[in-house]
Design a protein around this motif. Structure first.
Motif, PDB file in Angstrom:
ATOM      1  N   TYR A  97       3.228  19.561  -0.387  1.00 44.89           N
ATOM      2  CA  TYR A  97       1.581  19.785  -1.006  1.00 44.89           C
ATOM      3  C   TYR A  97       1.051  21.081  -1.166  1.00 44.89           C
ATOM      4  O   TYR A  97       0.094  21.521  -1.784  1.00 44.89           O
ATOM      5  CB  TYR A  97       0.739  19.061  -0.118  1.00 44.89           C
ATOM      6  N   VAL A  98       1.890  21.907  -0.673  1.00 40.87           N
ATOM      7  CA  VAL A  98       1.236  23.686  -0.765  1.00 40.87           C
ATOM      8  C   VAL A  98       2.098  24.478  -1.616  1.00 40.87           C
ATOM      9  O   VAL A  98       3.427  24.354  -1.616  1.00 40.87           O
ATOM     10  CB  VAL A  98       1.298  24.085   0.739  1.00 40.87           C
ATOM     11  N   GLN A  99       1.488  25.130  -2.610  1.00 36.81           N
ATOM     12  CA  GLN A  99       2.266  25.893  -3.464  1.00 36.81           C
ATOM     13  C   GLN A  99       2.872  27.252  -2.817  1.00 36.81           C
ATOM     14  O   GLN A  99       2.681  27.324  -1.526  1.00 36.81           O
ATOM     15  CB  GLN A  99       1.360  26.580  -4.521  1.00 36.81           C
ATOM     16  N   ASP A 100       3.903  27.828  -3.528  1.00 40.08           N
ATOM     17  CA  ASP A 100       4.748  28.681  -2.919  1.00 40.08           C
ATOM     18  C   ASP A 100       3.886  29.975  -2.523  1.00 40.08           C
ATOM     19  O   ASP A 100       4.391  30.900  -1.658  1.00 40.08           O
ATOM     20  CB  ASP A 100       6.112  28.980  -3.718  1.00 40.08           C
ATOM     21  N   ILE A 141       4.966  18.882  16.170  1.00 39.73           N
ATOM     22  CA  ILE A 141       4.275  18.487  15.155  1.00 39.73           C
ATOM     23  C   ILE A 141       4.999  19.539  13.986  1.00 39.73           C
ATOM     24  O   ILE A 141       4.469  19.483  12.779  1.00 39.73           O
ATOM     25  CB  ILE A 141       2.991  18.653  15.014  1.00 39.73           C
ATOM     26  N   ILE A 142       5.816  20.495  14.325  1.00 35.04           N
ATOM     27  CA  ILE A 142       6.421  21.371  13.530  1.00 35.04           C
ATOM     28  C   ILE A 142       7.219  20.612  12.145  1.00 35.04           C
ATOM     29  O   ILE A 142       6.818  21.157  10.836  1.00 35.04           O
ATOM     30  CB  ILE A 142       7.505  22.359  13.902  1.00 35.04           C
ATOM     31  N   PRO A 143       7.842  19.520  12.388  1.00 30.34           N
ATOM     32  CA  PRO A 143       8.565  18.904  11.210  1.00 30.34           C
ATOM     33  C   PRO A 143       7.416  18.327  10.207  1.00 30.34           C
ATOM     34  O   PRO A 143       7.595  18.153   9.017  1.00 30.34           O
ATOM     35  CB  PRO A 143       9.242  17.590  11.857  1.00 30.34           C
ATOM     36  N   VAL A 144       6.324  17.787  10.665  1.00 33.18           N
ATOM     37  CA  VAL A 144       5.112  17.146  10.053  1.00 33.18           C
ATOM     38  C   VAL A 144       4.581  18.440   8.975  1.00 33.18           C
ATOM     39  O   VAL A 144       4.401  18.374   7.826  1.00 33.18           O
ATOM     40  CB  VAL A 144       4.219  16.541  10.948  1.00 33.18           C
ATOM     41  N   LEU A 145       4.359  19.713   9.643  1.00 32.26           N
ATOM     42  CA  LEU A 145       3.885  20.740   9.077  1.00 32.26           C
ATOM     43  C   LEU A 145       4.784  21.309   7.645  1.00 32.26           C
ATOM     44  O   LEU A 145       4.719  21.485   6.913  1.00 32.26           O
ATOM     45  CB  LEU A 145       3.541  21.693   9.964  1.00 32.26           C
ATOM     46  N   LYS A 146       6.246  21.235   8.206  1.00 26.88           N
ATOM     47  CA  LYS A 146       7.205  21.613   7.142  1.00 26.88           C
ATOM     48  C   LYS A 146       7.059  20.546   5.964  1.00 26.88           C
ATOM     49  O   LYS A 146       7.211  21.272   4.855  1.00 26.88           O
ATOM     50  CB  LYS A 146       8.578  21.715   7.946  1.00 26.88           C
ATOM     51  N   GLU A 147       7.162  19.286   6.097  1.00 30.09           N
ATOM     52  CA  GLU A 147       7.129  18.289   5.245  1.00 30.09           C
ATOM     53  C   GLU A 147       5.715  18.485   4.316  1.00 30.09           C
ATOM     54  O   GLU A 147       5.822  18.351   3.017  1.00 30.09           O
ATOM     55  CB  GLU A 147       7.169  16.898   5.904  1.00 30.09           C
ATOM     56  N   HIS A 148       4.775  18.622   5.117  1.00 33.72           N
ATOM     57  CA  HIS A 148       3.499  18.664   4.270  1.00 33.72           C
ATOM     58  C   HIS A 148       3.662  20.337   3.423  1.00 33.72           C
ATOM     59  O   HIS A 148       2.912  19.976   2.066  1.00 33.72           O
ATOM     60  CB  HIS A 148       2.228  19.126   5.041  1.00 33.72           C
ATOM     61  N   LEU A 202      -3.770  27.625  -0.550  1.00 35.53           N
ATOM     62  CA  LEU A 202      -4.344  26.527   0.650  1.00 35.53           C
ATOM     63  C   LEU A 202      -3.506  25.827   1.082  1.00 35.53           C
ATOM     64  O   LEU A 202      -2.607  25.018   0.568  1.00 35.53           O
ATOM     65  CB  LEU A 202      -5.526  25.891  -0.055  1.00 35.53           C
ATOM     66  N   MET A 203      -3.515  25.670   2.410  1.00 37.43           N
ATOM     67  CA  MET A 203      -2.669  24.592   3.255  1.00 37.43           C
ATOM     68  C   MET A 203      -2.997  23.281   2.807  1.00 37.43           C
ATOM     69  O   MET A 203      -2.299  22.312   2.645  1.00 37.43           O
ATOM     70  CB  MET A 203      -2.692  24.975   4.515  1.00 37.43           C
ATOM     71  N   PHE A 204      -4.420  23.168   2.790  1.00 42.34           N
ATOM     72  CA  PHE A 204      -4.856  21.650   2.919  1.00 42.34           C
ATOM     73  C   PHE A 204      -5.953  21.435   1.387  1.00 42.34           C
ATOM     74  O   PHE A 204      -7.138  21.374   1.697  1.00 42.34           O
ATOM     75  CB  PHE A 204      -5.357  20.969   4.116  1.00 42.34           C
ATOM     76  N   PRO A 205      -5.114  21.636   0.281  1.00 42.31           N
ATOM     77  CA  PRO A 205      -6.215  21.704  -0.927  1.00 42.31           C
ATOM     78  C   PRO A 205      -6.651  20.474  -1.244  1.00 42.31           C
ATOM     79  O   PRO A 205      -6.071  19.257  -0.876  1.00 42.31           O
ATOM     80  CB  PRO A 205      -5.224  22.272  -1.820  1.00 42.31           C
ATOM     81  N   ALA A 206      -7.840  20.189  -2.013  1.00 46.61           N
ATOM     82  CA  ALA A 206      -8.247  19.058  -2.531  1.00 46.61           C
ATOM     83  C   ALA A 206      -7.386  18.454  -3.572  1.00 46.61           C
ATOM     84  O   ALA A 206      -6.332  19.420  -3.984  1.00 46.61           O
ATOM     85  CB  ALA A 206      -9.478  19.102  -3.045  1.00 46.61           C
ATOM     86  N   ALA A 207      -7.561  17.398  -4.074  1.00 44.77           N
ATOM     87  CA  ALA A 207      -6.608  16.742  -5.179  1.00 44.77           C
ATOM     88  C   ALA A 207      -6.404  17.560  -6.416  1.00 44.77           C
ATOM     89  O   ALA A 207      -5.212  17.681  -7.090  1.00 44.77           O
ATOM     90  CB  ALA A 207      -7.071  15.377  -5.582  1.00 44.77           C
ATOM     91  N   SER A 237       0.699  -1.092  -0.125  1.00 43.56           N
ATOM     92  CA  SER A 237      -0.126  -0.117  -0.247  1.00 43.56           C
ATOM     93  C   SER A 237       1.131   1.255   0.016  1.00 43.56           C
ATOM     94  O   SER A 237       2.169   0.982   0.262  1.00 43.56           O
ATOM     95  CB  SER A 237      -1.001  -0.040   1.337  1.00 43.56           C
ATOM     96  N   ASP A 238       0.294   2.398  -0.285  1.00 48.12           N
ATOM     97  CA  ASP A 238       0.757   3.532  -0.221  1.00 48.12           C
ATOM     98  C   ASP A 238       0.108   4.530   0.553  1.00 48.12           C
ATOM     99  O   ASP A 238      -1.032   4.178   0.919  1.00 48.12           O
ATOM    100  CB  ASP A 238       1.359   4.326  -1.799  1.00 48.12           C
ATOM    101  N   GLN A 239       0.570   5.740   0.794  1.00 50.92           N
ATOM    102  CA  GLN A 239      -0.378   6.787   1.694  1.00 50.92           C
ATOM    103  C   GLN A 239      -0.188   7.984   0.866  1.00 50.92           C
ATOM    104  O   GLN A 239       0.937   8.708   0.667  1.00 50.92           O
ATOM    105  CB  GLN A 239       0.208   6.935   2.967  1.00 50.92           C
ATOM    106  N   ASP A 240      -1.427   8.648   0.909  1.00 51.28           N
ATOM    107  CA  ASP A 240      -1.412  10.158   0.587  1.00 51.28           C
ATOM    108  C   ASP A 240      -1.241  10.945   1.809  1.00 51.28           C
ATOM    109  O   ASP A 240      -2.335  10.919   2.568  1.00 51.28           O
ATOM    110  CB  ASP A 240      -2.832  10.569  -0.026  1.00 51.28           C
ATOM    111  N   ARG A 241      -0.045  11.475   1.924  1.00 55.40           N
ATOM    112  CA  ARG A 241       0.246  11.947   3.478  1.00 55.40           C
ATOM    113  C   ARG A 241      -0.322  13.647   3.554  1.00 55.40           C
ATOM    114  O   ARG A 241      -0.050  14.171   4.648  1.00 55.40           O
ATOM    115  CB  ARG A 241       1.535  11.781   3.791  1.00 55.40           C
ATOM    116  N   ARG A 242      -1.147  13.856   2.623  1.00 58.93           N
ATOM    117  CA  ARG A 242      -1.687  15.282   2.839  1.00 58.93           C
ATOM    118  C   ARG A 242      -2.486  15.228   4.221  1.00 58.93           C
ATOM    119  O   ARG A 242      -3.047  16.662   4.568  1.00 58.93           O
ATOM    120  CB  ARG A 242      -2.258  15.709   1.381  1.00 58.93           C
TER     121      ARG A 242
END
Length: 445
Positions: free
Chosen positions: A328-331, A317-324, A336-341, A245-250
Protein backbone atom coordinates in the motif's frame (compact mmCIF):
# COMPACT_ATOMS: atom_id res chain seq x y z
CA UNK A 1 -10.86 68.87 50.80
CA UNK A 2 -12.94 67.51 47.89
CA UNK A 3 -14.75 69.97 45.69
CA UNK A 4 -18.43 70.40 46.63
CA UNK A 5 -18.05 69.41 50.29
CA UNK A 6 -18.52 71.80 53.18
CA UNK A 7 -15.43 72.74 55.25
CA UNK A 8 -14.44 70.00 57.76
CA UNK A 9 -17.15 67.72 56.35
CA UNK A 10 -15.30 65.15 54.20
CA UNK A 11 -11.63 64.55 53.59
CA UNK A 12 -12.06 62.26 50.55
CA UNK A 13 -14.69 62.18 47.86
CA UNK A 14 -18.01 63.82 47.34
CA UNK A 15 -21.57 62.71 48.08
CA UNK A 16 -24.68 64.19 46.55
CA UNK A 17 -28.34 63.31 46.71
CA UNK A 18 -30.00 62.56 43.38
CA UNK A 19 -33.56 63.62 42.42
CA UNK A 20 -34.59 60.02 43.07
CA UNK A 21 -33.56 60.40 46.69
CA UNK A 22 -30.63 57.98 46.42
CA UNK A 23 -27.04 59.03 47.11
CA UNK A 24 -24.21 59.08 44.60
CA UNK A 25 -20.56 59.00 45.64
CA UNK A 26 -17.75 60.34 43.49
CA UNK A 27 -14.03 60.84 43.96
CA UNK A 28 -10.81 61.88 42.23
CA UNK A 29 -8.85 58.82 41.19
CA UNK A 30 -5.07 58.42 40.97
CA UNK A 31 -5.44 59.22 37.26
CA UNK A 32 -6.65 62.74 38.14
CA UNK A 33 -10.17 62.13 36.83
CA UNK A 34 -13.40 62.14 38.75
CA UNK A 35 -15.11 58.76 38.99
CA UNK A 36 -18.52 57.75 40.27
CA UNK A 37 -18.90 54.79 42.61
CA UNK A 38 -20.17 51.74 40.73
CA UNK A 39 -23.68 52.09 42.17
CA UNK A 40 -25.94 54.51 44.03
CA UNK A 41 -27.00 54.05 47.63
CA UNK A 42 -30.24 54.27 49.53
CA UNK A 43 -28.58 55.83 52.59
CA UNK A 44 -25.85 58.43 52.87
CA UNK A 45 -23.95 56.28 55.35
CA UNK A 46 -23.66 53.51 52.74
CA UNK A 47 -22.15 55.98 50.29
CA UNK A 48 -19.65 57.14 52.91
CA UNK A 49 -18.57 53.57 53.63
CA UNK A 50 -18.12 52.96 49.89
CA UNK A 51 -15.84 56.00 49.67
CA UNK A 52 -13.82 54.76 52.65
CA UNK A 53 -13.24 51.41 50.90
CA UNK A 54 -12.22 53.12 47.66
CA UNK A 55 -9.81 55.37 49.54
CA UNK A 56 -8.23 52.34 51.19
CA UNK A 57 -7.74 50.72 47.77
CA UNK A 58 -6.00 53.83 46.48
CA UNK A 59 -3.72 54.01 49.52
CA UNK A 60 -2.74 50.32 49.16
CA UNK A 61 -2.28 50.64 45.40
CA UNK A 62 -5.12 48.20 44.67
CA UNK A 63 -7.41 50.70 42.97
CA UNK A 64 -8.65 49.73 39.50
CA UNK A 65 -10.18 52.16 37.04
CA UNK A 66 -13.87 51.18 36.93
CA UNK A 67 -14.08 52.33 33.31
CA UNK A 68 -11.79 49.48 32.26
CA UNK A 69 -14.10 46.99 33.92
CA UNK A 70 -16.94 47.97 31.60
CA UNK A 71 -15.65 45.72 28.79
CA UNK A 72 -18.05 42.85 28.22
CA UNK A 73 -16.92 39.31 28.98
CA UNK A 74 -17.63 38.13 25.43
CA UNK A 75 -15.39 40.79 23.88
CA UNK A 76 -12.57 40.25 26.35
CA UNK A 77 -12.70 36.43 26.09
CA UNK A 78 -12.61 36.50 22.29
CA UNK A 79 -9.58 38.79 22.43
CA UNK A 80 -8.00 36.50 25.04
CA UNK A 81 -8.29 33.46 22.77
CA UNK A 82 -6.96 35.40 19.78
CA UNK A 83 -3.94 36.76 21.64
CA UNK A 84 -3.13 33.68 23.74
CA UNK A 85 0.39 32.54 22.79
CA UNK A 86 1.18 28.98 21.80
CA UNK A 87 -2.36 27.65 21.38
CA UNK A 88 -2.66 24.81 18.88
CA UNK A 89 -5.31 25.29 16.15
CA UNK A 90 -7.49 22.56 17.59
CA UNK A 91 -7.30 24.16 21.04
CA UNK A 92 -8.39 27.48 19.54
CA UNK A 93 -11.38 25.71 17.99
CA UNK A 94 -12.24 24.02 21.29
CA UNK A 95 -12.00 27.25 23.30
CA UNK A 96 -14.07 29.17 20.75
CA UNK A 97 -16.76 26.48 20.69
CA UNK A 98 -16.90 26.26 24.49
CA UNK A 99 -17.11 30.05 24.82
CA UNK A 100 -19.92 30.36 22.28
CA UNK A 101 -21.82 27.31 23.52
CA UNK A 102 -21.63 27.50 27.30
CA UNK A 103 -20.35 30.93 28.41
CA UNK A 104 -21.41 33.72 26.06
CA UNK A 105 -25.17 32.91 26.07
CA UNK A 106 -25.23 33.33 29.86
CA UNK A 107 -22.48 35.79 30.83
CA UNK A 108 -21.32 37.27 27.54
CA UNK A 109 -22.98 40.69 27.97
CA UNK A 110 -21.92 41.13 31.60
CA UNK A 111 -19.22 43.72 32.22
CA UNK A 112 -16.05 42.25 33.75
CA UNK A 113 -16.23 44.67 36.66
CA UNK A 114 -19.70 43.43 37.61
CA UNK A 115 -18.93 39.71 37.56
CA UNK A 116 -19.14 38.12 40.98
CA UNK A 117 -18.64 34.68 42.49
CA UNK A 118 -22.40 34.48 43.04
CA UNK A 119 -23.02 35.08 39.31
CA UNK A 120 -20.49 32.39 38.38
CA UNK A 121 -22.14 30.00 40.83
CA UNK A 122 -25.60 30.65 39.31
CA UNK A 123 -24.17 30.19 35.79
CA UNK A 124 -22.71 26.83 36.77
CA UNK A 125 -25.95 25.71 38.44
CA UNK A 126 -27.98 26.72 35.36
CA UNK A 127 -25.77 24.65 33.06
CA UNK A 128 -26.02 21.61 35.32
CA UNK A 129 -29.79 22.05 35.43
CA UNK A 130 -29.94 22.06 31.64
CA UNK A 131 -28.15 18.74 31.39
CA UNK A 132 -24.59 19.84 30.59
CA UNK A 133 -22.28 17.04 31.71
CA UNK A 134 -19.99 17.63 34.70
CA UNK A 135 -16.97 16.97 32.47
CA UNK A 136 -18.00 19.59 29.90
CA UNK A 137 -18.90 22.04 32.65
CA UNK A 138 -15.47 21.60 34.25
CA UNK A 139 -13.85 22.46 30.92
CA UNK A 140 -16.03 25.57 30.56
CA UNK A 141 -15.28 26.66 34.13
CA UNK A 142 -11.53 26.26 33.61
CA UNK A 143 -11.70 28.38 30.47
CA UNK A 144 -13.68 31.11 32.23
CA UNK A 145 -11.28 31.04 35.18
CA UNK A 146 -8.23 31.34 32.89
CA UNK A 147 -9.74 34.30 31.04
CA UNK A 148 -10.62 36.13 34.25
CA UNK A 149 -7.25 35.30 35.81
CA UNK A 150 -5.60 37.23 33.00
CA UNK A 151 -8.05 40.11 33.52
CA UNK A 152 -7.20 40.23 37.22
CA UNK A 153 -3.46 39.53 37.38
CA UNK A 154 -2.06 40.61 34.02
CA UNK A 155 -4.36 43.38 32.79
CA UNK A 156 -5.56 44.70 36.15
CA UNK A 157 -9.13 45.11 34.93
CA UNK A 158 -10.76 43.45 37.96
CA UNK A 159 -9.47 43.30 41.54
CA UNK A 160 -9.68 39.51 41.82
CA UNK A 161 -10.89 36.47 39.92
CA UNK A 162 -14.55 35.70 40.76
CA UNK A 163 -14.10 32.02 39.81
CA UNK A 164 -13.58 30.79 43.36
CA UNK A 165 -15.85 27.73 43.52
CA UNK A 166 -14.02 24.86 45.14
CA UNK A 167 -14.03 21.68 43.06
CA UNK A 168 -15.71 23.27 40.03
CA UNK A 169 -12.65 22.61 37.88
CA UNK A 170 -12.44 18.92 38.78
CA UNK A 171 -12.87 16.64 35.80
CA UNK A 172 -13.23 12.97 36.58
CA UNK A 173 -11.83 11.08 33.60
CA UNK A 174 -14.10 8.45 32.15
CA UNK A 175 -12.78 4.95 32.51
CA UNK A 176 -11.62 3.71 29.15
CA UNK A 177 -11.32 0.08 28.01
CA UNK A 178 -7.98 -1.67 27.78
CA UNK A 179 -7.99 -4.43 25.18
CA UNK A 180 -6.28 -7.75 25.56
CA UNK A 181 -3.69 -8.69 22.95
CA UNK A 182 -6.10 -11.14 21.23
CA UNK A 183 -8.75 -8.40 21.08
CA UNK A 184 -6.32 -6.03 19.37
CA UNK A 185 -5.53 -8.61 16.69
CA UNK A 186 -9.21 -9.49 16.30
CA UNK A 187 -10.07 -5.81 15.81
CA UNK A 188 -7.27 -5.41 13.26
CA UNK A 189 -8.53 -8.46 11.35
CA UNK A 190 -12.17 -7.33 11.34
CA UNK A 191 -11.62 -3.77 10.12
CA UNK A 192 -11.95 -3.23 6.41
CA UNK A 193 -13.83 -6.48 5.81
CA UNK A 194 -16.59 -6.10 3.22
CA UNK A 195 -19.23 -8.63 2.12
CA UNK A 196 -20.10 -9.41 -1.50
CA UNK A 197 -23.74 -8.51 -2.03
CA UNK A 198 -26.27 -5.77 -2.67
CA UNK A 199 -29.61 -4.47 -1.46
CA UNK A 200 -32.40 -3.52 -3.87
CA UNK A 201 -35.72 -1.83 -3.27
CA UNK A 202 -38.77 -3.82 -4.41
CA UNK A 203 -42.49 -3.12 -4.44
CA UNK A 204 -44.33 -1.81 -1.39
CA UNK A 205 -41.15 -0.10 -0.17
CA UNK A 206 -39.53 -3.33 0.99
CA UNK A 207 -35.94 -4.44 0.32
CA UNK A 208 -34.45 -7.66 -1.03
CA UNK A 209 -30.94 -8.86 -0.28
CA UNK A 210 -28.61 -10.56 -2.76
CA UNK A 211 -25.34 -12.08 -1.51
CA UNK A 212 -22.44 -14.17 -2.82
CA UNK A 213 -21.73 -17.58 -1.38
CA UNK A 214 -18.80 -19.69 -2.64
CA UNK A 215 -18.59 -17.42 -5.67
CA UNK A 216 -22.28 -17.79 -6.58
CA UNK A 217 -24.86 -15.00 -6.20
CA UNK A 218 -27.93 -15.99 -4.19
CA UNK A 219 -31.13 -14.30 -3.02
CA UNK A 220 -31.99 -14.09 0.64
CA UNK A 221 -35.42 -15.63 1.29
CA UNK A 222 -36.51 -12.85 3.63
CA UNK A 223 -37.92 -9.46 2.60
CA UNK A 224 -36.69 -6.59 4.77
CA UNK A 225 -38.74 -3.54 5.75
CA UNK A 226 -35.78 -1.13 5.66
CA UNK A 227 -32.48 -0.90 3.81
CA UNK A 228 -30.63 -0.73 7.14
CA UNK A 229 -32.08 -4.09 8.22
CA UNK A 230 -31.05 -5.71 4.95
CA UNK A 231 -27.51 -4.28 5.12
CA UNK A 232 -27.15 -5.40 8.72
CA UNK A 233 -28.20 -8.92 7.75
CA UNK A 234 -25.60 -8.94 4.95
CA UNK A 235 -22.81 -7.94 7.34
CA UNK A 236 -23.89 -10.56 9.87
CA UNK A 237 -23.82 -13.25 7.17
CA UNK A 238 -20.30 -12.23 6.15
CA UNK A 239 -19.17 -12.28 9.76
CA UNK A 240 -20.62 -15.77 10.29
CA UNK A 241 -19.18 -17.10 7.04
CA UNK A 242 -22.59 -17.44 5.31
CA UNK A 243 -21.61 -14.87 2.69
CA UNK A 244 -18.31 -14.29 0.88
CA UNK A 245 -16.25 -11.25 1.79
CA UNK A 246 -12.89 -9.67 1.23
CA UNK A 247 -10.79 -7.31 3.34
CA UNK A 248 -9.01 -4.04 2.73
CA UNK A 249 -5.96 -4.88 4.83
CA UNK A 250 -4.49 -1.36 4.78
CA UNK A 251 -6.08 -0.76 8.20
CA UNK A 252 -4.63 -3.85 9.90
CA UNK A 253 -1.08 -2.53 10.16
CA UNK A 254 -2.37 0.87 11.22
CA UNK A 255 -4.25 -0.56 14.21
CA UNK A 256 -1.37 -2.76 15.33
CA UNK A 257 1.25 -0.01 15.06
CA UNK A 258 -0.94 2.60 16.78
CA UNK A 259 -1.56 0.18 19.66
CA UNK A 260 1.83 -1.35 20.29
CA UNK A 261 3.81 1.87 19.66
CA UNK A 262 1.34 4.06 21.64
CA UNK A 263 0.67 6.50 18.79
CA UNK A 264 -2.04 9.16 18.62
CA UNK A 265 -4.32 9.34 15.58
CA UNK A 266 -2.66 12.51 14.28
CA UNK A 267 0.78 10.91 14.65
CA UNK A 268 0.07 7.57 12.99
CA UNK A 269 -1.87 9.19 10.10
CA UNK A 270 1.08 11.51 9.39
CA UNK A 271 3.78 8.82 9.27
CA UNK A 272 5.89 8.57 6.10
CA UNK A 273 7.80 5.59 4.74
CA UNK A 274 11.07 7.15 5.94
CA UNK A 275 9.73 7.28 9.51
CA UNK A 276 9.40 3.49 9.82
CA UNK A 277 12.63 1.50 9.95
CA UNK A 278 11.98 -2.23 9.87
CA UNK A 279 15.67 -3.06 10.25
CA UNK A 280 16.18 -1.31 13.58
CA UNK A 281 12.50 -1.91 14.46
CA UNK A 282 11.67 1.69 15.30
CA UNK A 283 9.21 4.38 14.29
CA UNK A 284 10.08 8.07 14.41
CA UNK A 285 7.31 10.56 15.28
CA UNK A 286 8.16 13.98 13.82
CA UNK A 287 4.85 15.59 12.86
CA UNK A 288 1.10 15.10 13.29
CA UNK A 289 -2.08 16.02 11.45
CA UNK A 290 -4.59 18.27 13.20
CA UNK A 291 -8.15 18.38 11.85
CA UNK A 292 -9.84 21.73 12.45
CA UNK A 293 -13.52 22.06 13.31
CA UNK A 294 -13.88 23.84 9.95
CA UNK A 295 -12.74 20.68 8.17
CA UNK A 296 -9.23 21.88 7.36
CA UNK A 297 -6.32 19.49 7.83
CA UNK A 298 -3.06 20.96 9.13
CA UNK A 299 0.34 19.29 9.35
CA UNK A 300 2.39 20.50 12.29
CA UNK A 301 4.44 19.41 15.29
CA UNK A 302 3.12 16.72 17.64
CA UNK A 303 0.84 17.60 20.54
CA UNK A 304 3.76 18.36 22.87
CA UNK A 305 7.50 18.87 22.75
CA UNK A 306 7.94 15.36 24.07
CA UNK A 307 5.79 14.13 21.18
CA UNK A 308 8.85 14.21 18.92
CA UNK A 309 10.20 10.80 19.75
CA UNK A 310 11.46 7.45 18.54
CA UNK A 311 9.57 4.35 19.64
CA UNK A 312 10.55 0.71 19.34
CA UNK A 313 8.34 -1.60 17.27
CA UNK A 314 7.67 -5.13 18.62
CA UNK A 315 9.25 -7.71 16.37
CA UNK A 316 6.01 -9.68 16.14
CA UNK A 317 4.32 -7.04 13.98
CA UNK A 318 7.30 -6.40 11.67
CA UNK A 319 5.99 -8.89 9.04
CA UNK A 320 2.60 -7.14 9.03
CA UNK A 321 4.26 -3.76 8.50
CA UNK A 322 6.48 -5.17 5.73
CA UNK A 323 3.47 -6.61 3.91
CA UNK A 324 1.66 -3.31 4.29
CA UNK A 325 4.57 -1.23 2.98
CA UNK A 326 5.06 -3.56 0.01
CA UNK A 327 1.35 -3.44 -0.86
CA UNK A 328 0.00 0.00 0.00
CA UNK A 329 2.93 2.42 0.40
CA UNK A 330 4.65 4.07 -2.53
CA UNK A 331 8.42 3.75 -2.84
CA UNK A 332 9.23 7.43 -2.25
CA UNK A 333 10.65 8.11 1.24
CA UNK A 334 8.02 10.83 1.83
CA UNK A 335 5.10 8.59 0.85
CA UNK A 336 2.36 8.33 3.47
CA UNK A 337 2.38 5.09 5.43
CA UNK A 338 -1.41 4.99 5.72
CA UNK A 339 -2.89 6.91 2.79
CA UNK A 340 -6.58 7.21 2.03
CA UNK A 341 -8.04 5.40 -0.98
CA UNK A 342 -7.06 8.25 -3.34
CA UNK A 343 -3.58 8.66 -1.91
CA UNK A 344 -4.09 11.68 0.34
CA UNK A 345 -4.04 11.86 4.12
CA UNK A 346 -6.56 9.62 5.84
CA UNK A 347 -9.21 11.50 7.79
CA UNK A 348 -10.73 10.09 10.93
CA UNK A 349 -14.26 10.26 9.47
CA UNK A 350 -13.17 8.40 6.34
CA UNK A 351 -11.41 5.77 8.44
CA UNK A 352 -14.52 5.22 10.56
CA UNK A 353 -16.73 4.90 7.48
CA UNK A 354 -14.49 2.56 5.49
CA UNK A 355 -13.77 0.30 8.46
CA UNK A 356 -17.32 0.40 9.90
CA UNK A 357 -15.58 1.09 13.19
CA UNK A 358 -18.74 1.68 15.22
CA UNK A 359 -20.40 -1.54 14.08
CA UNK A 360 -17.25 -3.64 14.41
CA UNK A 361 -16.46 -2.62 17.99
CA UNK A 362 -20.11 -3.07 18.91
CA UNK A 363 -20.09 -6.60 17.47
CA UNK A 364 -16.97 -7.30 19.54
CA UNK A 365 -18.80 -6.32 22.72
CA UNK A 366 -16.87 -3.05 23.02
CA UNK A 367 -19.43 -0.34 22.17
CA UNK A 368 -18.05 3.17 22.44
CA UNK A 369 -14.44 2.11 21.91
CA UNK A 370 -12.41 5.01 20.47
CA UNK A 371 -9.33 4.85 18.28
CA UNK A 372 -7.47 6.66 21.06
CA UNK A 373 -8.17 3.67 23.32
CA UNK A 374 -5.66 1.74 21.23
CA UNK A 375 -2.94 4.11 22.44
CA UNK A 376 -4.24 3.70 25.98
CA UNK A 377 -3.97 -0.06 25.58
CA UNK A 378 -0.39 0.28 24.34
CA UNK A 379 0.45 2.53 27.28
CA UNK A 380 -0.88 -0.04 29.73
CA UNK A 381 1.11 -2.85 28.07
CA UNK A 382 4.22 -0.68 28.27
CA UNK A 383 3.60 0.05 31.95
CA UNK A 384 3.46 -3.70 32.60
CA UNK A 385 7.11 -3.92 31.55
CA UNK A 386 8.17 -2.40 34.87
CA UNK A 387 9.98 0.52 33.25
CA UNK A 388 10.46 3.75 35.19
CA UNK A 389 8.05 6.68 34.87
CA UNK A 390 10.37 8.87 32.81
CA UNK A 391 11.04 6.07 30.35
CA UNK A 392 7.33 5.38 30.00
CA UNK A 393 6.52 9.05 29.50
CA UNK A 394 9.22 9.30 26.85
CA UNK A 395 7.67 6.42 24.93
CA UNK A 396 4.18 7.89 25.27
CA UNK A 397 5.27 11.40 24.33
CA UNK A 398 3.93 13.14 27.43
CA UNK A 399 4.73 16.76 28.31
CA UNK A 400 6.63 16.16 31.53
CA UNK A 401 9.55 14.58 29.73
CA UNK A 402 12.23 17.16 28.92
CA UNK A 403 13.74 15.48 25.92
CA UNK A 404 12.44 13.01 23.39
CA UNK A 405 14.33 9.88 22.54
CA UNK A 406 16.93 10.26 19.80
CA UNK A 407 16.49 8.21 16.64
CA UNK A 408 19.51 6.01 16.17
CA UNK A 409 20.53 3.01 14.11
CA UNK A 410 19.27 0.77 16.90
CA UNK A 411 16.81 1.34 19.71
CA UNK A 412 18.73 1.08 22.96
CA UNK A 413 18.20 1.41 26.69
CA UNK A 414 14.91 1.41 28.55
CA UNK A 415 12.73 1.66 25.44
CA UNK A 416 14.16 -1.60 24.16
CA UNK A 417 13.14 -3.25 27.43
CA UNK A 418 9.61 -1.92 26.99
CA UNK A 419 9.50 -3.11 23.39
CA UNK A 420 10.74 -6.56 24.38
CA UNK A 421 8.12 -6.82 27.11
CA UNK A 422 5.33 -5.97 24.67
CA UNK A 423 6.79 -8.38 22.14
CA UNK A 424 6.76 -11.16 24.71
CA UNK A 425 3.03 -10.65 25.25
CA UNK A 426 2.44 -10.72 21.49
CA UNK A 427 4.38 -13.97 21.20
CA UNK A 428 2.25 -15.49 23.94
CA UNK A 429 -0.76 -14.56 21.82
CA UNK A 430 0.78 -16.21 18.76
CA UNK A 431 1.41 -19.36 20.78
CA UNK A 432 -2.12 -19.40 22.17
CA UNK A 433 -1.10 -18.85 25.80
CA UNK A 434 -3.45 -15.91 26.27
CA UNK A 435 -6.91 -16.96 27.43
CA UNK A 436 -8.56 -14.08 25.57
CA UNK A 437 -10.39 -12.84 28.66
CA UNK A 438 -12.64 -9.83 28.39
CA UNK A 439 -11.25 -6.33 28.48
CA UNK A 440 -10.87 -4.49 31.77
CA UNK A 441 -11.57 -0.88 32.67
CA UNK A 442 -8.81 1.33 34.02
CA UNK A 443 -8.61 5.11 34.54
CA UNK A 444 -6.94 7.01 31.69
CA UNK A 445 -3.52 8.28 32.79
Amino acid sequence: MAKGNKPNHRRFGNIRQLPSGRYQASYLGPDGRRHNAPETYERKGDAERALSLIEAEIVKGDWIDPERGKIKLKDYAEMWIKERPGLRPRTVDLYTWTLNKHITPYLGTVQLGRLSTAMVRRWRADLLGKGVSPTMLAKAYRLLRAVLMTAAEDDGIIPRNPCRIRGADAEHAEERPVLTVPQVFELADRLGRRPFGNVRKVKDGAYRLRFQRHGEMRTHPEIFLTRAEAERALWEMARDGRADSDQDRRFRAMVLLATFASLRWGEVSALRRMDVDLVVKAVRVRVAFVERSTGGLLLGPPKSKAGRRTVGIPESIIPVLKEHMDTYVQDEPAALMFPAAKGGPMRRSGFNTRTRWVDVVKDMGLPGLHFHDLRHTGNMLAAMSGAGLKDLMARMGHDNVRAAMIYQHAVRGADQAITNAIDQQLKQHDEGDDDGSASVLTPVG
